[in-house]
Structure formats: C-alpha cells, structure tokens
Scaffold this active site. Structure first.
Site, PDB file in Angstrom:
ATOM      1  N   TYR A  48       0.835  -1.209   0.000  1.00 41.28           N
ATOM      2  CA  TYR A  48       0.000   0.000   0.000  1.00 41.28           C
ATOM      3  C   TYR A  48       0.875   1.267   0.000  1.00 41.28           C
ATOM      4  CZ  TYR A  48      -4.820  -1.710   0.753  1.00 41.28           C
ATOM      5  OH  TYR A  48      -6.069  -2.250   0.616  1.00 41.28           O
TER       6      TYR A  48
ATOM      7  N   GLU B 170      -9.449  -4.396   8.493  1.00 36.22           N
ATOM      8  CA  GLU B 170      -8.215  -4.419   9.272  1.00 36.22           C
ATOM      9  C   GLU B 170      -8.453  -3.776  10.622  1.00 36.22           C
ATOM     10  OE1 GLU B 170      -5.071  -2.047   7.653  1.00 36.22           O
ATOM     11  OE2 GLU B 170      -3.614  -2.720   9.152  1.00 36.22           O
TER      12      GLU B 170
ATOM     13  N   SER C  73      -3.224   6.327  10.163  1.00 32.76           N
ATOM     14  CA  SER C  73      -2.798   6.886  11.451  1.00 32.76           C
ATOM     15  C   SER C  73      -4.030   7.282  12.274  1.00 32.76           C
ATOM     16  CB  SER C  73      -1.919   8.117  11.222  1.00 32.76           C
ATOM     17  OG  SER C  73      -2.735   9.204  10.818  1.00 32.76           O
ATOM     18  N   ASN C  74      -3.830   7.448  13.576  1.00 39.08           N
ATOM     19  CA  ASN C  74      -4.976   7.777  14.420  1.00 39.08           C
ATOM     20  C   ASN C  74      -5.587   9.133  14.046  1.00 39.08           C
ATOM     21  OD1 ASN C  74      -4.390   5.341  15.530  1.00 39.08           O
ATOM     22  ND2 ASN C  74      -4.279   6.059  17.651  1.00 39.08           N
ATOM     23  N   GLU C  75      -4.785   9.984  13.447  1.00 42.68           N
ATOM     24  CA  GLU C  75      -5.333  11.256  12.966  1.00 42.68           C
ATOM     25  C   GLU C  75      -6.240  11.018  11.753  1.00 42.68           C
ATOM     26  OE1 GLU C  75      -2.070  10.823  13.858  1.00 42.68           O
ATOM     27  OE2 GLU C  75      -2.380  11.871  15.747  1.00 42.68           O
TER      28      GLU C  75
END
Lengths: 398, 384
Positions: free
Chosen positions: A127, A244, A383-385
């Site tokens: 990816y 995922e 990412s968590n953002e």
C-alpha cells in the site's frame, strides 16, 4: 440485555480451552513479546488451526469460516489470549482474503483462499509508498497493460514481513489521466517470486527487521491477478482497511498484558515494598484497566451490531484509536515498571554477538524494545489522525 | 451475551422521548427551574402514568417486572432533556432501599413511590463526610423499642420536594467504622426534622436536612441494624449506574449541539466545522461518549453479580464517565465560543449537569481509589 454465557457457549469455551491446551505448539510458549520470529514460528499455530478449520473464524462459512456467533468469537480470542497465543497474521486472513471473497472471481477464490486458510501461503501488503502515507491515494506505482500482463514499476514501503512473503496485494495506478487521485487505482495480486521485485530490509528503532522497502522494476503480472474491476481498486482498499481496523482493538491481548504488568509491579521493589503498593503506580494501572474495559464493551457492542447484519463501518475507527492508545500505554507502563533494567538492549549490536538479553529479571527483557516498537500502532493502518478524519466525515458529517 | 433492548424498553424510550420533546423543551424547563416550586408535580404524575416510576420493580412488588436496564433507558432520556424531577432520589434510591425492606415497609412506602404519591430523597452525605458512606456523625440512639436521630445531612437532592427521607446514621461503633451503620425511613413532617432549601447550580433543588431528637419506631429500620453499609453500597451502585446513563444522554445532546453549531457558525469565511483542529476535538468527544455508553451498559449489567465485581464495575464506570463528562462539557462550551458561556443557550446547562454528575456519589478520584482497593483484594498473594 445480559452478559451471561449460555450452556452451549460454556461448552464451546471448554472445548476451545481444551483444544488450545492440547495443541498449542510447545516451542511457541513464552515467545509472545518478541518481534524477531522465524517464518516457521509465525506460522506454527496458524497451521494447526488451519487443519482444525479454525484459522479463519470471521470468514463466511462457504469459504471456510466457522459460522461462530460474535460471542463465540469473543470467547475464542479470550481463550487464545490466556496462553498468549501467536495468532495468524492479518495480511492474508483478515486483509486480502475478505477482498478476494467479496470482490474476486471464482478462480481467484479457489486459487488463493485455501493457502491463506492453511497458513501455507504468506501474504504482504503493498500500500504505502515513500510519497504516499496518510495520503495513500497519491500513490505513484504504475501498472501498465501489455498484452496479457500488467507491467509494474515503482516503490512500496513499510511492507511488513515481506521477507517471508509468497504473495503480495498491491495498489497500483492503472489510469494516470483520472480526474481524482482515488480514481484510476487497481488492486493487483502479485507473486513475490516474480522477477523484478526486490525486498530490502528497514531496521526499526527497536532493532528489529519487521518492515521493508519493496522495489518493483518491470514486474510482469498476469492480468487475471487483477481483483474486481480495473480502476476501482480504491473501493476495495477502503473496504480492506475497515476490516483491518475491526481486528485491531486487541482487547484480549491487552487484558493479558495488564495481568502481566501487575505481576511485574508486584515483583519490582520501591523502598523495599512492591511497586504495586505504590498508590501512584497502582492507580495508573487501574486507569488503564478501566479504559480497557470501556474498549472491551465498545467492541462487544460493535460485534453485536455486526452480527445484526451491519458490516464493519466507520465505528471501527474508534476501536483502532482506543485500542492502539491502550496498547501503547501498556508498554509505556511496563517499561516504567522495570526501572533500570529497561536499558539492556535485547537485540544487541549487529555483528558484535553481544546482546543484553537476560541481564536483568526475565520480565524486563524487551520492555523498552516493545515500547519503542508499539509506537507504530498509532501510525499504521491509517494513522490515528486519519481515523479521526474518517469519523469526522463519515459519522459527524463534517 | 445480548445487547438488545426488549420491546417494553423500546416502548418506554419512545414514549418518554416524545413526552420530553413535546413538554420539556429547554424554554419550558428554564421557566420550571426558575419557578418557586422548581419542579412540576404534574410532570411527575405523567411519568407515573407512563409507568416509569414502577418500571424497574418486580411484579411481586407491584412493578412492571423490569430492572436496572429499564432505569437506564429512562435515565438516558432524562439526561437528554435535563429533567430535574427526582427519579434517582425517589425511584432508584428510595425504591432501591424499600424493595429490600420488610413486607410492611413495602406496603407502606413502595406502592406510593410507584404511584408517585410518595417522593423520597436520600439523605446520606454529611458536611464532613465527603464521599465516604460510613463517615457519619449523624447518630441514631436506641430509645426503648425505637431510635432517636440527631445530625445534619448535606446537599440532599430533591429534599424540598420529598415526602420522606431515607437516612443513614450511626447506631454503634466509631465515626468511620464500616460496622454500626443503619438505614432509616423518616417522614419529612416528623417532629424534629427541619430543612434549609436551596437551588443547585444544575437546575435542581436540594436541602440541608437537620434531625433534632427525631423519634422513630423499630419498624423504621431498613435492613439489618448496625449492618447497613452493604445495603447502602448496593443502592448507591445502582444510583451510579443510573446517573451514568443520565450522563450519556446529556453527552449525546451536548455533542450533537456542538457539531451542529460548528456547521452554522462561520469565521474566516467558512463554517468552523471545516477546521481540522475542531473536527478532531469533536471526534474525541464522540469517542468519549461511545466509551461512556459502553461503561454504562457494563456497570448496569453487572449490578447483580458478586459484590466485588459489582463495586468494581460501578467505580470503573463512574471514573470513565466523570472524565468523559468533564471533557465533553468543557469542549462543548469551548467550541461554542462566547455563546457557550451564555445562560441563554442550552449547551452551558448540559455542561453544568455533566459537571455535577461527577461529584454525585463519589468523584473520579474517589472511585479510582475504590477500584484500586478492590483490585488489590482480587490479587493472588504474589505481592509478598
């Protein structure tokens, strides 16, 4: 509403517990905290489960899923976590396989699903690229049609455990003229032994070789390895990421981690008394455990609504964010707990034959390395953002 | 495991939600809060008519056969509407004690709670006791067959509207001993009971309640003499689950109002909801709310488990919801900017209620300590 297990569920739990006790590979015991495992070690439990028919519980039954209810799946992960079992890696089982059985053709299903189930075939994920991280859709790797083949050129990165991989699933640009970056991307399955693929290790801050750069130079891939429709790959890529995320909470494993942390804190001494008796530290553990309880029940609610027919949606982003925050906090507190013996370097200095493994108490081994390594969790998988962007757009409608 | 609501529970939610929408809008609530009475007895009667006051009680006791989950459903709707009427003091606490009382007590008081005729308040806190339920200076001295009560109870929510009190008092032992605590039912008009009534910052009414040589009979004792603490903890854990549900309702509205405001309010030529720094904060509010719902389910579903499990569940939920309520309340005001500071907008009132929920029945620190203490009891003897 109730939390009770039915007699059938209790019988199921006993069956699972017994199976794990009798069949979990002895050579894997106590291996859970290490990152530098061999291919055989990674696959050992997967292969046992494949034979039993339990390696892919979440799949639809007709492709080899177990047909378990959400409660049974909860029991399954709890029982595995009890022994710190090394579970099948996600790249085949929970990432590419759902894409193949949802969007692939019959030939692709027949060719690829059995090897994923059995653990014979190792998959990796193509990816990210050096220029395409959070902005994944800006990826530049190209796949150009040439007769019955696509010719792939470009560079992928962070390819986790690609050094062991037999196959990879790659996002490639098939229409460079598309108006939006999300259009013109295709989802292609690639045999990693194809000429032109070069996998180069990236050493991480904890000393492990977990990820790689993957270079693609004129790699010829048969067109039948295209999944779904050409240029529609972004849809499949997003679908995969939602799958995922739903497995990413890691509740059962974190519960076991809290238990381990408590044991460490009861052995480490402060002023001659167990660290666990320090109110400061004990309350940090309590807070962590409380946050974990909240995550556990959020996951149970999500599983229940999935069982009611709703697939993993943007809500799974909560599980990703909270799950990874907790995993990180757990390793942070574990490192705090071991004190001075966090310092010896478990993976040593390459070439010197010298490593710090076993200098301090066993429970201090890899405490720092694991803490460093787990910083990846809030970065990978979107990412968590980015997860917050997803919730903001898909749920809050902003 | 099952996370579905029953048909009855869905009906309760729907009818209550409609009632609040139609008759409990923010302007009406403001007028009620500012009125002399501070509540609407006729609204209480409507709650009774809807069956809310009998929903959580068993059919043998004359209730509708529900339980804590029914109370949870009611309280979440109350939280959305910032309902001030005393459901927790009267139904959850008063009813919670009396359903565990003698048949005579049930007959005398419980049916009145369910009909709405009896309104109870729970007089447990004291000026110097903080959140320790056993730190009691109020005494009940044996006097013939009965008892004489003396003491001062602090911030008794709903007391101005009450007909009766459930009172905790020390019958033996030292000030903070866990043994020697007893529970009494006392009529508000009993000789020697006096109150000083006042409004609370979150729109309700409370009283300081004084007991001066108040004589009650032996039949006023609920549960066992000297061994009342386990009962008190059981009922306060039920109350904690209920106000956690209320907090979830208030959080939901505070968050929704904030998201909506960020869509309308323009600065720098765009709606402020387009700014990522605010989007992420509103996402964090959303996640805190979701975690709070999870903790409320968890604590409610574990109320009938063993004592340690129940206590840990209630404390864990109270910690998490205290933190979430503070975060959501503060950020809701912040994102509303100056408007969030005004009394005119509802959002500030949700902030105030969420703030007060943290300190009711023990705040974050209190419950983190209680949880930690209970966890140590759970441990194997590894810590030698």
């Amino acid at each position: 509403m109730n939390l009770d297990f039915s007699p059938e569920e209790i019988a199921f739990r006993n069956e699972v517990r017994e199976f794990i006790r009798e069949n979990y590979p002895k050579e894997l015991e106590g291996i859970g905290s290490r990152e530098d495992l061999t291919r055989e070690e990674f696959l050992a439990w997967h292969k046992v489960l494949g034979k039993k028919g339990w390696s892919t519980p979440a799949w639809p039954e007709k492709y080899g899923g177990t047909g378990w209810t959400s409660t049974q799946r909860y029991i399954w992960s709890e029982e595995n976590a009890r022994v710190d079992a090394l579970m099948p890696l996600p790249f085949g089982v929970s990432m590419v396989a759902p894409v193949i059985y949802t969007f692939g053709n019959e030939e692709q299903k027949a060719r690829h699903l059995p090897g994923i189930r059995s653990g014979e075939v190792w998959w990796c994920q193509g990816y990210s690229e050096p220029g395409a991280g959070s902005d994944l859709a800006s990826l530049k790797t190209t796949a150009v049609r040439d007769g019955d083949h696509y010719v792939l050129n470009g560079q992928k990165t962070w390819t986790t455990l690609a050094q062991h991989a037999d196959w990879g699933f790659f996002l490639c640009r098939t229409d460079p003229t598309a108006k939006k970056p999300q259009e013109g991307i295709s989802f292609i399955l690639v045999d990693m032994n194809t000429p032109g693929i070069e996998v180069k290790p990236i050493k991480l801050i904890d000393g492990t070789h977990e990820v790689n750069e993957t270079w693609l130079t004129d790699v010829r891939v048969p067109v039948e390895n295209l999944v779904g429709t050409e240029n529609e790959g972004w849809t499949y890529a997003k679908f995969l990421l939602a799958h995922e995320r739903s497995g990413i909470a890691g509740v059962a494993r974190s519960k076991r981690g809290v238990e381990r942390l408590r044991n460490i804190a009861s052995e480490e001494l402060v002023d001659g008394k167990p660290l666990l008796q320090s109110q400061d530290f004990a309350r940090k553990i309590s807070q962590l455990e409380i946050d974990l309880t909240a995550l556990e029940f959020t996951e149970l609610r999500t599983l229940a609504s999935e069982a009611a027919g709703k697939g993993p949606g943007p809500e799974s982003s909560i599980l990703k964010v909270k799950g990874t925050e907790i995993q990180q906090r757990l390793t942070e507190l574990t490192l705090e707990a071991v004190g001075n013996y966090g310092a010896p370097y478990g993976y040593g200095m390459e070439g010197t034959g010298n490593d710090g493994f076993g200098v301090g108490p066993d429970h201090a081994n890899f405490a720092a390395e694991t803490y460093f390594n787990m910083r990846k969790t809030s970065i990978y998988g979107g990412s968590n953002e980015i997860q917050r962007n997803i919730i903001s757009k898909m749920i809050l409608g902003l | 495991m099952d996370f579905n609501f029953t048909e009855e529970q869905n009906m309760i939610r729907d009818s209550l939600s409609r009632l609040i929408r139609e008759q409990y809008d923010f302007d009406t609530r403001r007028k009620v809060v500012e009125s002399e009475a501070g509540w609407r007895p006729e609204m209480w009667a409507q709650f009774a008519e809807l069956g809310l006051l009998m929903a959580p009680f068993s059919e043998e006791d004359g209730g509708l056969g529900g339980g804590p989950i029914d109370a949870m459903v009611v309280m979440e709707e109350f939280g959305k509407g910032l309902v001030v009427e005393p459901y927790v003091p009267s139904v959850v606490c008063g009813g919670g004690f009396l359903k565990r009382g003698t048949d005579a007590q049930k007959e005398e008081y419980l049916s009145g709670i369910m009909s709405g005729e009896n309104v109870f308040a729970f007089a447990y806190a004291e000026p110097r006791g903080r959140y320790n339920l056993a730190d009691l200076e109020t005494t009940a001295k044996k006097d013939g067959a009965g008892y004489v009560l003396n003491g001062h109870k602090a911030v008794v929510i709903g007391a101005p509207w009450a007909t009766h009190f459930v009172v905790t008092a020390r019958t033996s032992g030292d000030r903070r001993d866990s043994k020697g605590v007893s529970v009494f039912v006392v009529a508000k008009d009993a000789q020697g009971v006096s109150t000083r009534d006042y409004p609370t910052v979150d729109g309700r009414r409370a009283s300081e309640v004084y007991f001066e040589n108040v004589s009650v009979g032996a039949e006023a004792v609920i549960g066992e003499v000297d061994n009342g603490l386990p009962l008190i903890e059981t009922v306060t854990d039920e109350a904690i689950a209920a106000i956690c549900a209320e907090a979830c309702g208030a959080m939901k509205v505070a968050h929704a109002m904030t998201v909506e405001y960020s869509r309308q309010r323009k600065q720098f030529g765009v709606p402020i909801g387009k700014f990522q720094v605010l989007q992420h904060r509103m996402v964090d509010m959303f996640m805190e709310h979701e975690q709070s719902i999870s903790m409320t389910y968890m604590a409610t579903l574990k109320l009938d488990e063993d004592e340690v499990t129940r206590k840990k569940a209630a404390s864990a939920a109270k910690v998490r919801i205290g933190q979430a309520g503070r975060f959501i309340g503060q950020e809701a005001v912040q994102i509303h900017g100056g408007m969030g500071m005004t009394d005119e907008l509802a959002v500030g009132h949700y902030f105030k209620r969420l703030t007060m929920i943290d300190s009711e029945f023990g705040n974050i620190d209190h419950h983190l300590k209680r949880y930690t203490g209970l966890t140590e009891m759970d441990l194997p003897a590894a810590a030698e």
